[in-house]
Design an enzyme around this catalytic site. Structure first.
Site, PDB file in Angstrom:
ATOM      1  CB  CYS A   8       6.696  -3.370   0.901  1.00 20.99           C
ATOM      2  SG  CYS A   8       5.517  -2.056   1.264  1.00 20.99           S
ATOM      3  CB  THR A   9       3.605  -4.468  -2.934  1.00 23.35           C
ATOM      4  OG1 THR A   9       4.343  -5.697  -2.940  1.00 23.35           O
ATOM      5  CG2 THR A   9       2.790  -4.365  -4.218  1.00 23.35           C
ATOM      6  N   GLY A  10       3.001  -1.766  -1.793  1.00 24.30           N
ATOM      7  CA  GLY A  10       2.131  -0.586  -1.782  1.00 24.30           C
ATOM      8  C   GLY A  10       2.544   0.531  -0.854  1.00 24.30           C
ATOM      9  CG  ASN A  11       5.441   3.450   1.093  1.00 24.25           C
ATOM     10  OD1 ASN A  11       5.368   4.658   0.919  1.00 24.25           O
ATOM     11  ND2 ASN A  11       6.190   2.942   2.045  1.00 24.25           N
ATOM     12  CB  THR A  12      -0.342   1.012   2.705  1.00 24.33           C
ATOM     13  OG1 THR A  12      -0.572  -0.315   2.225  1.00 24.33           O
ATOM     14  CG2 THR A  12      -0.542   2.030   1.596  1.00 24.33           C
ATOM     15  CB  CYS A  13       1.444  -3.173   5.138  1.00 26.56           C
ATOM     16  SG  CYS A  13      -0.260  -3.105   4.570  1.00 26.56           S
ATOM     17  NE  ARG A  14       4.908  -6.485   2.673  1.00 27.68           N
ATOM     18  CZ  ARG A  14       5.065  -7.181   1.554  1.00 27.68           C
ATOM     19  NH1 ARG A  14       5.673  -8.339   1.571  1.00 27.68           N
ATOM     20  NH2 ARG A  14       4.613  -6.709   0.409  1.00 27.68           N
ATOM     21  CG  ASP A 128       1.336  -7.528   1.486  1.00 25.74           C
ATOM     22  OD1 ASP A 128       1.036  -6.808   2.474  1.00 25.74           O
ATOM     23  OD2 ASP A 128       1.131  -7.178   0.312  1.00 25.74           O
TER      24      ASP A 128
END
Length: 165
Positions: A8-14, A128
């Site tokens: 994903c984008t930040g690797n903190t959620c999805r 997101d």
């Protein structure tokens, strides 16, 4: 051991949620020694923890994201993966531009897991939830669980070295 990478984008959620969902599925099926599951972001700040909402939703589902630390996708890590599942079409395109000639193993999660094209036509991406409420994260989790489960079914039925899709 085959390698599955969620992006994903930040690797903190999805992608971090997808990773722990996939690990649970592997453990439930006794396949945790056959597949190495990891996650990364295309614009991650290395070492960042999972978002508080992602941690809370994971806990509610009996999963643990407390020790998660964000990491960036690297060309080497992308090349080593047997299958790369992204949260959006844009992530997929960025990876294919970053590392040429790996497009045969890069799919959006929905693209790889959907039963039909129609299923994802109007909504091809996993939205997101970053910065949203726990309720939005719970909705994201439910969507991830549905598609990660299907993706794991498909991935696990493939023989090592066989085409990913």
């Amino acid at each position: 051991m085959r390698k599955l990478l969620f992006i994903c984008t930040g690797n903190t959620c999805r992608s971090s949620l997808a990773e722990v969902i996939a690990r649970r599925i592997l453990e439930e099926r006794g396949k945790e020694k056959e597949v190495l599951v990891s996650s990364a972001g295309l614009a991650a700040i290395p070492g960042m923890p999972a978002s508080p909402q992602a941690i809370e939703v994971a806990e509610q589902e009996g999963l643990d994201l407390k020790g998660h630390q964000a990491r960036n996708a690297t060309p080497e890590g992308l090349k080593e993966a047997d299958l790369i599942l992204t949260m959006t079409e844009q992530h997929k395109q960025m990876i294919c531009e970053l590392v040429p000639r790996i497009d045969d193993k890069v799919y959006t999660l929905k693209e790889y897991a959907a039963d039909t094209r129609e299923e994802i036509e109007n909504n091809p991406d996993i939205a997101d939830p970053f910065g949203e409420s726990v309720e939005v994260y719970q909705e994201c989790y439910e969507e991830l669980k549905r598609y990660v489960t299907r993706a794991m079914d498909k991935f696990l039925e493939k023989e090592p070295g066989a085409d990913s899709a």
